[in-house]
Design a protein around this motif. Sequence first.
Motif, PDB file in Angstrom:
ATOM      1  N   GLN A  72      85.763  46.841   8.991  1.00  7.93           N
ATOM      2  CA  GLN A  72      86.643  47.899   9.739  1.00  7.93           C
ATOM      3  C   GLN A  72      85.597  47.828  11.552  1.00  7.93           C
ATOM      4  OE1 GLN A  72      88.420  50.301   8.091  1.00  7.93           O
ATOM      5  NE2 GLN A  72      87.612  50.862   6.516  1.00  7.93           N
TER       6      GLN A  72
ATOM      7  N   SER B 156      90.063  48.576  12.198  1.00  7.86           N
ATOM      8  CA  SER B 156      90.045  49.750  11.511  1.00  7.86           C
ATOM      9  C   SER B 156      91.280  50.603  11.233  1.00  7.86           C
ATOM     10  CB  SER B 156      88.325  51.032  11.872  1.00  7.86           C
ATOM     11  OG  SER B 156      88.985  50.607  13.492  1.00  7.86           O
TER      12      SER B 156
ATOM     13  N   ILE C 164      94.768  48.938   4.909  1.00  6.16           N
ATOM     14  CA  ILE C 164      93.578  49.590   4.533  1.00  6.16           C
ATOM     15  C   ILE C 164      94.338  51.085   4.434  1.00  6.16           C
ATOM     16  CG2 ILE C 164      91.477  51.302   5.698  1.00  6.16           C
ATOM     17  CD1 ILE C 164      91.167  49.399   7.695  1.00  6.16           C
TER      18      ILE C 164
ATOM     19  N   ASP D 250      95.090  54.841   4.033  1.00 11.70           N
ATOM     20  CA  ASP D 250      95.289  56.367   4.493  1.00 11.70           C
ATOM     21  C   ASP D 250      94.108  57.066   4.404  1.00 11.70           C
ATOM     22  OD1 ASP D 250      97.329  56.289   6.297  1.00 11.70           O
ATOM     23  OD2 ASP D 250      98.795  57.233   4.624  1.00 11.70           O
ATOM     24  N   GLY D 251      93.410  57.541   5.335  1.00 15.13           N
ATOM     25  CA  GLY D 251      91.401  58.503   4.689  1.00 15.13           C
ATOM     26  C   GLY D 251      90.570  57.243   4.984  1.00 15.13           C
ATOM     27  N   TYR D 252      91.192  55.736   4.614  1.00 15.58           N
ATOM     28  CA  TYR D 252      89.508  55.401   5.289  1.00 15.58           C
ATOM     29  C   TYR D 252      89.872  54.516   6.164  1.00 15.58           C
ATOM     30  CZ  TYR D 252      89.043  56.763  -0.052  1.00 15.58           C
ATOM     31  OH  TYR D 252      88.800  57.636  -1.105  1.00 15.58           O
ATOM     32  N   ARG D 253      90.467  54.351   7.313  1.00 22.62           N
ATOM     33  CA  ARG D 253      90.530  53.658   8.527  1.00 22.62           C
ATOM     34  C   ARG D 253      89.875  54.625   9.075  1.00 22.62           C
ATOM     35  NH1 ARG D 253      97.170  54.712   7.927  1.00 22.62           N
ATOM     36  NH2 ARG D 253      97.203  52.926   6.859  1.00 22.62           N
ATOM     37  N   GLU D 254      88.371  53.778   9.489  1.00 18.23           N
ATOM     38  CA  GLU D 254      87.632  54.032  10.583  1.00 18.23           C
ATOM     39  C   GLU D 254      86.616  52.946  10.530  1.00 18.23           C
ATOM     40  OE1 GLU D 254      84.518  56.979   7.261  1.00 18.23           O
ATOM     41  OE2 GLU D 254      86.529  57.745   7.810  1.00 18.23           O
TER      42      GLU D 254
END
Length: 135
Positions: free
Chosen positions: A8, A52, A57, A59-63
């Motif tokens: 990402q 990212s 992806i 929610d909560g993992y978009r980093e």
Amino acid sequence: MNLYPVLQTADVAASARFYRVHFGFAPTFEADWYVSLRHPLAPHAEIALLDSEHPSIPDGYRERARGTLVNIEVDDVDALATRLDAAGVPVVQALRSEAFGQRHVIVRDPGGVLVDVITEIPPSAEYVAAFAPNE
């Protein structure tokens, strides 16, 4: 089976350009949110880059990638380290030799991923037994 990392990144184009320019990868698929890259030389290593913020992806993992280290083995890390430095690629660990059998430099890609560029060297006697025999 095929296995490759998908990293990402906040800037897919910049990250893709980094792997194309500095390591010779070529795109096999390109969109503004995803790029798949493959190296033209056997064994044809692959890597993909994903925006990212893309909705695919959860929610909560978009980093951005964090805690990830990509290893790229090359024939002459000294020469490549010189070119990377001259190109202004951020070096986070200077070129050095390790007793466990690597000469390497660690750089950072535009997405913040650490890239460990390695040339294998003979390991010290204490590490020789740790290697599986060549088949």
